[in-house]
Design a protein around this motif. Structure first.
Motif, PDB file in Angstrom:
ATOM      1  N   THR A  27      -5.321   4.005  -7.949  1.00  0.00           N
ATOM      2  CA  THR A  27      -4.048   4.624  -7.561  1.00  0.00           C
ATOM      3  C   THR A  27      -2.984   3.558  -7.328  1.00  0.00           C
ATOM      4  OG1 THR A  27      -4.536   4.679  -5.181  1.00  0.00           O
ATOM      5  CG2 THR A  27      -5.274   6.542  -6.493  1.00  0.00           C
ATOM      6  N   VAL A  28      -3.362   2.440  -6.710  1.00  0.00           N
ATOM      7  CA  VAL A  28      -2.412   1.341  -6.510  1.00  0.00           C
ATOM      8  C   VAL A  28      -1.976   0.778  -7.859  1.00  0.00           C
ATOM      9  CG1 VAL A  28      -2.162  -1.018  -5.617  1.00  0.00           C
ATOM     10  CG2 VAL A  28      -3.251   0.733  -4.215  1.00  0.00           C
ATOM     11  N   PHE A  29      -2.919   0.658  -8.773  1.00  0.00           N
ATOM     12  CA  PHE A  29      -2.598   0.147 -10.112  1.00  0.00           C
ATOM     13  C   PHE A  29      -1.588   1.050 -10.809  1.00  0.00           C
ATOM     14  CE2 PHE A  29      -3.488  -0.163 -14.699  1.00  0.00           C
ATOM     15  CZ  PHE A  29      -3.261  -1.513 -14.888  1.00  0.00           C
ATOM     16  N   LEU A  30      -1.777   2.370 -10.712  1.00  0.00           N
ATOM     17  CA  LEU A  30      -0.851   3.312 -11.336  1.00  0.00           C
ATOM     18  C   LEU A  30       0.559   3.141 -10.775  1.00  0.00           C
ATOM     19  CD1 LEU A  30      -2.937   6.623 -11.431  1.00  0.00           C
ATOM     20  CD2 LEU A  30      -2.203   5.264 -13.394  1.00  0.00           C
ATOM     21  N   ALA A  31       0.672   3.092  -9.440  1.00  0.00           N
ATOM     22  CA  ALA A  31       1.989   2.999  -8.806  1.00  0.00           C
ATOM     23  C   ALA A  31       2.674   1.684  -9.148  1.00  0.00           C
ATOM     24  CB  ALA A  31       1.855   3.156  -7.293  1.00  0.00           C
ATOM     25  N   THR A 125       1.010   3.802  -0.450  1.00  0.00           N
ATOM     26  CA  THR A 125       0.964   3.972   1.002  1.00  0.00           C
ATOM     27  C   THR A 125      -0.343   4.604   1.458  1.00  0.00           C
ATOM     28  OG1 THR A 125       3.360   4.135   1.261  1.00  0.00           O
ATOM     29  CG2 THR A 125       2.010   5.227   2.923  1.00  0.00           C
ATOM     30  N   LEU A 126      -0.739   5.701   0.824  1.00  0.00           N
ATOM     31  CA  LEU A 126      -1.937   6.408   1.252  1.00  0.00           C
ATOM     32  C   LEU A 126      -3.210   5.625   0.921  1.00  0.00           C
ATOM     33  CD1 LEU A 126      -0.932  10.058   0.309  1.00  0.00           C
ATOM     34  CD2 LEU A 126      -0.956   8.989   2.571  1.00  0.00           C
ATOM     35  N   ALA A 127      -3.176   4.816  -0.132  1.00  0.00           N
ATOM     36  CA  ALA A 127      -4.343   3.984  -0.433  1.00  0.00           C
ATOM     37  C   ALA A 127      -4.604   3.008   0.702  1.00  0.00           C
ATOM     38  CB  ALA A 127      -4.120   3.233  -1.750  1.00  0.00           C
ATOM     39  N   PHE A 128      -3.562   2.312   1.144  1.00  0.00           N
ATOM     40  CA  PHE A 128      -3.710   1.379   2.260  1.00  0.00           C
ATOM     41  C   PHE A 128      -4.124   2.105   3.538  1.00  0.00           C
ATOM     42  CE2 PHE A 128      -0.786  -1.462  -0.214  1.00  0.00           C
ATOM     43  CZ  PHE A 128      -1.674  -2.525  -0.318  1.00  0.00           C
ATOM     44  N   THR A 129      -3.574   3.291   3.741  1.00  0.00           N
ATOM     45  CA  THR A 129      -3.871   4.038   4.965  1.00  0.00           C
ATOM     46  C   THR A 129      -5.326   4.481   5.008  1.00  0.00           C
ATOM     47  OG1 THR A 129      -1.585   4.841   5.014  1.00  0.00           O
ATOM     48  CG2 THR A 129      -3.175   5.992   6.381  1.00  0.00           C
ATOM     49  N   ILE A 130      -5.851   4.955   3.879  1.00  0.00           N
ATOM     50  CA  ILE A 130      -7.241   5.415   3.839  1.00  0.00           C
ATOM     51  C   ILE A 130      -8.204   4.257   4.077  1.00  0.00           C
ATOM     52  CG2 ILE A 130      -9.018   6.382   2.326  1.00  0.00           C
ATOM     53  CD1 ILE A 130      -6.796   8.141   1.112  1.00  0.00           C
ATOM     54  N   VAL A 131      -7.879   3.077   3.535  1.00  0.00           N
ATOM     55  CA  VAL A 131      -8.689   1.896   3.838  1.00  0.00           C
ATOM     56  C   VAL A 131      -8.729   1.664   5.345  1.00  0.00           C
ATOM     57  CG1 VAL A 131      -8.824  -0.613   3.615  1.00  0.00           C
ATOM     58  CG2 VAL A 131      -8.358   0.781   1.610  1.00  0.00           C
ATOM     59  N   SER A 132      -7.602   1.886   6.020  1.00  0.00           N
ATOM     60  CA  SER A 132      -7.527   1.707   7.472  1.00  0.00           C
ATOM     61  C   SER A 132      -8.384   2.733   8.209  1.00  0.00           C
ATOM     62  CB  SER A 132      -6.079   1.832   7.935  1.00  0.00           C
ATOM     63  OG  SER A 132      -5.236   0.967   7.210  1.00  0.00           O
ATOM     64  N   PHE A 147      -6.303  -5.442  -3.205  1.00  0.00           N
ATOM     65  CA  PHE A 147      -5.123  -4.669  -3.585  1.00  0.00           C
ATOM     66  C   PHE A 147      -4.010  -5.591  -4.073  1.00  0.00           C
ATOM     67  CE2 PHE A 147      -6.588  -1.087  -0.701  1.00  0.00           C
ATOM     68  CZ  PHE A 147      -6.820  -0.212  -1.757  1.00  0.00           C
ATOM     69  N   GLY A 148      -3.863  -6.751  -3.409  1.00  0.00           N
ATOM     70  CA  GLY A 148      -2.870  -7.717  -3.860  1.00  0.00           C
ATOM     71  C   GLY A 148      -3.165  -8.206  -5.263  1.00  0.00           C
ATOM     72  N   ALA A 149      -4.446  -8.380  -5.559  1.00  0.00           N
ATOM     73  CA  ALA A 149      -4.830  -8.791  -6.911  1.00  0.00           C
ATOM     74  C   ALA A 149      -4.479  -7.717  -7.927  1.00  0.00           C
ATOM     75  CB  ALA A 149      -6.332  -9.095  -6.953  1.00  0.00           C
ATOM     76  N   VAL A 150      -4.709  -6.450  -7.568  1.00  0.00           N
ATOM     77  CA  VAL A 150      -4.358  -5.337  -8.457  1.00  0.00           C
ATOM     78  C   VAL A 150      -2.856  -5.314  -8.707  1.00  0.00           C
ATOM     79  CG1 VAL A 150      -4.259  -2.823  -8.657  1.00  0.00           C
ATOM     80  CG2 VAL A 150      -6.334  -3.923  -7.840  1.00  0.00           C
ATOM     81  N   PHE A 151      -2.077  -5.529  -7.647  1.00  0.00           N
ATOM     82  CA  PHE A 151      -0.623  -5.547  -7.787  1.00  0.00           C
ATOM     83  C   PHE A 151      -0.188  -6.677  -8.715  1.00  0.00           C
ATOM     84  CE2 PHE A 151       3.672  -6.647  -6.562  1.00  0.00           C
ATOM     85  CZ  PHE A 151       4.289  -5.402  -6.494  1.00  0.00           C
ATOM     86  N   ALA A 401       2.746   4.042   9.871  1.00  0.00           N
ATOM     87  CA  ALA A 401       2.931   2.595   9.974  1.00  0.00           C
ATOM     88  C   ALA A 401       2.815   1.941   8.601  1.00  0.00           C
ATOM     89  CB  ALA A 401       1.901   1.996  10.932  1.00  0.00           C
ATOM     90  N   THR A 402       1.823   2.356   7.823  1.00  0.00           N
ATOM     91  CA  THR A 402       1.641   1.795   6.486  1.00  0.00           C
ATOM     92  C   THR A 402       2.794   2.172   5.566  1.00  0.00           C
ATOM     93  OG1 THR A 402      -0.746   2.043   6.805  1.00  0.00           O
ATOM     94  CG2 THR A 402       0.008   1.570   4.578  1.00  0.00           C
TER      95      THR A 402
END
Length: 535
Positions: A27-31, A125-132, A147-151, A401-402
């Motif tokens: 999902t992060v990759f798509l965004a 946003t929701l990807a980071f939040t779910i990890v939390s 996630f930074g690597a994916v970005f 917050a995320t």
């Protein structure tokens, strides 16, 4: 705030965690990919749809919709649960992608890109939040570093893939999202259905949402149009800025009275959260400078194709991947994040400053070294900042917050578009006005007669147009771009340098972890005392 700062989320079995994490990375990759893949194909798209006058709106519509919807997703997921909201975001994004690929007019494409932005606002946003939700702060660093690597991969793959697909069929730029998104949707739904994240009773802040969205839209329109489509002193820009200011004041007033505010203002009473939000805003400008203006140098000054310029940015991608992963594991081991932010801000500033030394004859190995330095700084900086904001709030506020971090970074990128774009255009116009007459005198009468120096946009619109210029004129244009980019990177480095001071001021807090309370740690104890004072 909760009664203590211990993590109260739920741990998943290792297999379920890896499945969920893989889906969230998709999902992060798509965004992230959709922010960069369209740009290189836009000339082909507008040529096919006959819409040069609406060229910029294909990007602007996506940016505005993403920024405006990001804060809403965080709060809605806190209230209704992560699974239904992230599934909604993915579904909106996929439907909009299919419709964008089917577009027959520029108006249709712009509208569907806006709809895509509404979905994209929730993906990252929701990807980071779910990890939390499924990992305590102490363990998040090594996972969020990926996630930074994916970005990073998407930032470089976007221009390369977009350039290639434009040559095949530009509609596949949007269709390519469908299989990837469907896999992510099924995996997220499967894991979160088996392990639902608890929700709580809720009441929607309709007034806050109704004020926030138009406030963001007015602000982004003003900074997108200002200095380019309209003068900063024009009635349109003044009206937009005034409307944004009034709506923002009304939004703050509404949030102080809402039972379930979209953006709980109590979070900003915590100095770490407020400071991290400002840092995210400034950092967005640095990211924009690196991702947008480095390819511009390779294409406009060195004459490389969009695909080639994307490949030449591999050193920056490698740097981001390396430090995102290494810093993530190091943070998880050390339990602290501050000095990674300080180091990342220093290295990022140095990297941007090095790019002021780029010239037409700069060896590729040296520009690759500059990109590596910048990538190392960006990778070291990105994920610790998210951790800093998540670490200071309760589980109930993790989503908002995320999303605040993502929103601040997006807004910084929009501001960077305006500020750095104005610097680039002003320097470019000044250099061309000063040097074109002398270059024109070197042309033969026949060449000079067929050359219109008054239409600067025509001779600077694309690498192809620059390559076709007579040598004296081409040299002047390339030097003008080089000088303009030097100024852009200088301004970006000066802006990013402020993050060095801001990160030094951040408290050196310990990341909360598992069931450990670490009451004997004075930093953690201070964290708990300050947090417990929040209403």
């Amino acid at each position: 705030m909760s009664d203590d700062t211990t993590w109260t989320g739920q741990r998943l079995p290792r297999g379920e965690l890896f499945t969920l994490f893989g889906a969230l990375m998709l999902t992060v990759f798509l965004a992230a990919l959709d922010q960069t893949i369209v740009g290189t194909a836009l000339p082909t798209i507008v040529g096919d749809l006959n819409g040069m006058d609406e060229y910029t709106w294909v990007v602007t519509a996506y940016l505005i919709a993403t920024a405006a919807s990001t804060p809403l997703y965080g709060k809605l997921s806190d209230l209704y649960g992560r699974r239904p909201i992230i599934l909604l975001a993915i579904a909106i994004f996929l439907v909009a992608s299919a419709l964008a690929g089917l577009s027959q007019t520029m108006l249709q494409l712009i509208l569907f890109r806006g709809l895509q932005g509404l979905g994209a606002g929730g993906l990252m946003t929701l990807a980071f939040t779910i990890v939390s939700d499924v990992l305590p702060p102490r363990e998040r660093g090594k996972y969020q570093g990926l996630f930074g690597a994916v970005f990073a991969i998407s930032s470089v793959a976007g221009p390369v893939l977009g350039g290639w697909l434009a040559e095949v069929d530009w509609r596949w730029i949007f269709y390519i999202n469908l299989p990837t998104g469907l896999v992510a949707l099924v995996a997220v739904n499967t894991v979160l259905r088996r392990h639902p994240i608890p929700t709580r009773r809720h009441k929607i802040d309709y007034l806050g949402a109704g004020l926030l969205v138009p406030a963001v839209v007015c602000l982004l329109l003003a900074i997108t149009w200002g200095g380019q489509d309209y003068a900063w002193s024009s009635p349109v820009i003044i009206a937009l800025l005034a409307a944004a200011a009034v709506l923002t004041v009304l939004f703050v007033w509404a949030e102080t009275r809402a039972e379930e505010p979209i953006l709980p203002l109590r979070m900003f009473k915590q100095g770490t959260f407020s400071l991290a939000t400002v840092i995210a805003l400034v950092f967005g400008i640095a990211m924009f400078a690196g991702i947008v203006y480095i390819p511009l140098f390779f294409q406009m000054v060195r004459g490389y194709s969009p695909t080639e310029s994307g490949l030449l940015m591999l050193p920056m991608m490698g740097g981001i991947v390396l430090t995102s992963i290494l810093s993530g594991f190091a943070i998880s081991k050390a339990g602290r994040y501050k000095w990674f932010l300080v180091g990342g801000s220093i290295v990022t500033t140095v990297g941007l400053a090095l790019f002021t030394q780029l010239h037409l004859d700069t060896p590729l190995w040296l520009s690759a070294l500059y990109m590596l330095v910048l990538g190392l700084g960006l990778g070291m900086f990105m994920q610790p900042l998210v951790l800093a904001m998540q670490n200071i709030v309760t589980m109930d506020d993790l989503g908002v917050a995320t999303s605040t971090n993502t929103f601040a970074r997006t807004l910084g990128g929009a501001i960077g578009t305006s500020v750095l774009g104005a610097v680039m255009n002003a320097t470019l116009d000044s250099e061309l006005d000063a040097n074109l007459p002398a270059a024109l005198s070197q042309l033969s009468p026949a060449e000079a007669a067929g050359f219109d120096t008054g239409d600067l946009s025509a001779i600077t619109e694309s690498p192809t147009a620059i390559a076709a210029l007579p040598d004296p004129i081409k040299s002047v244009v390339q030097m003008a771009f080089t000088d303009g980019l030097d100024q852009v990177f200088l301004v970006a480095a000066c802006i990013t340098a402020t993050t060095i001071v801001l990160t030094l001021v951040l408290p050196d807090l310990v990341l909360r972890g598992g069931t450990e309370q670490r009451r004997d740690d004075p930093d953690t104890a201070a964290h708990e005392i300050r947090a417990d004072t929040l209403p």
